[in-house]
Motif scaffolding. Structure first.
Motif, PDB file in Angstrom:
ATOM      1  N   UNK A  14      -3.723   0.228   8.244  1.00  0.00           N
ATOM      2  CA  UNK A  14      -3.425  -1.085   8.813  1.00  0.00           C
ATOM      3  C   UNK A  14      -4.423  -2.094   8.273  1.00  0.00           C
ATOM      4  N   UNK A  15      -3.984  -3.366   8.356  1.00  0.00           N
ATOM      5  CA  UNK A  15      -4.784  -4.413   7.743  1.00  0.00           C
ATOM      6  C   UNK A  15      -5.850  -5.010   8.641  1.00  0.00           C
ATOM      7  N   UNK A  16      -5.750  -4.757   9.955  1.00  0.00           N
ATOM      8  CA  UNK A  16      -6.763  -5.257  10.885  1.00  0.00           C
ATOM      9  C   UNK A  16      -6.671  -4.454  12.176  1.00  0.00           C
ATOM     10  N   UNK A  17      -7.688  -4.575  13.007  1.00  0.00           N
ATOM     11  CA  UNK A  17      -7.718  -3.848  14.265  1.00  0.00           C
ATOM     12  C   UNK A  17      -6.601  -4.302  15.195  1.00  0.00           C
TER      13      UNK A  17
ATOM     14  N   UNK B 106      -7.224  -3.260  -1.240  1.00  0.00           N
ATOM     15  CA  UNK B 106      -8.165  -4.265  -0.733  1.00  0.00           C
ATOM     16  C   UNK B 106      -7.721  -4.828   0.606  1.00  0.00           C
ATOM     17  N   UNK B 107      -6.459  -4.639   0.959  1.00  0.00           N
ATOM     18  CA  UNK B 107      -5.943  -5.136   2.230  1.00  0.00           C
ATOM     19  C   UNK B 107      -6.131  -4.141   3.372  1.00  0.00           C
ATOM     20  N   UNK B 108      -6.633  -2.961   3.072  1.00  0.00           N
ATOM     21  CA  UNK B 108      -6.796  -1.935   4.108  1.00  0.00           C
ATOM     22  C   UNK B 108      -8.034  -2.212   4.953  1.00  0.00           C
TER      23      UNK B 108
ATOM     24  N   UNK C  28       0.843  -1.196   0.000  1.00  0.00           N
ATOM     25  CA  UNK C  28       0.000   0.000   0.000  1.00  0.00           C
ATOM     26  C   UNK C  28       0.880   1.248   0.000  1.00  0.00           C
ATOM     27  N   UNK C  29       0.556   2.171  -0.879  1.00  0.00           N
ATOM     28  CA  UNK C  29       1.252   3.459  -0.901  1.00  0.00           C
ATOM     29  C   UNK C  29       0.249   4.562  -0.525  1.00  0.00           C
TER      30      UNK C  29
ATOM     31  N   UNK D  76     -14.094   9.200   4.293  1.00  0.00           N
ATOM     32  CA  UNK D  76     -13.403   8.503   3.234  1.00  0.00           C
ATOM     33  C   UNK D  76     -14.299   8.337   2.019  1.00  0.00           C
ATOM     34  N   UNK D  77     -13.668   8.249   0.888  1.00  0.00           N
ATOM     35  CA  UNK D  77     -14.323   8.048  -0.392  1.00  0.00           C
ATOM     36  C   UNK D  77     -13.710   6.797  -1.001  1.00  0.00           C
ATOM     37  N   UNK D  78     -14.441   5.690  -0.895  1.00  0.00           N
ATOM     38  CA  UNK D  78     -13.914   4.424  -1.405  1.00  0.00           C
ATOM     39  C   UNK D  78     -13.658   4.473  -2.907  1.00  0.00           C
TER      40      UNK D  78
END
Length: 118
Positions: free
Chosen positions: A98-101, A28-30, A1-2, A71-73
């Protein structure tokens, strides 16, 4: 992710500013995006966070009621609307993801300077 942060600048106390953070790559990993800030000589401070669905947002105590994260997906972009700015808000603002809580924020943007004059 950048992550690419933008929108910083110089504003007078009481003014407003909107920061943007554009995400690219494996978006998609966010799971969640956040904003942090760091003033000279101070530790990095959490400002606001929002999950990628946009359904949950939360804020640091020092900005509650003044800042709004959104946010704007469709644009893979997170915004930080800052109002009623104070000189104490002066800092470099960073966006992160981050990818998860349960995971720390592990992708970071380059930072954008916000300076609030009195």
């Amino acid at each position: 992710v950048q992550l690419q942060a933008s929108g910083g600048g110089l504003v007078q106390a009481g003014g407003s500013l909107r920061l943007s953070c554009a995400a690219s790559g494996r978006t998609s990993s966010i799971f969640e995006m956040g904003w942090f800030r760091q003033a000279p000589g101070k530790e990095r401070e959490f400002v606001a966070g929002i999950n990628w669905s946009g359904k949950t947002a939360y804020y640091g105590d020092s900005v509650k009621g003044r800042f709004t994260i959104s946010q704007d997906n469709a644009k893979n972009t997170v915004y930080l609307q800052m109002s009623s700015l104070k000189p104490g808000d002066t800092a470099v603002y960073y966006c992160a993801s981050r990818g998860s809580m349960s995971r720390p924020y592990d992708y970071w943007g380059q930072g954008t300077q916000v300076t609030v004059s009195s």
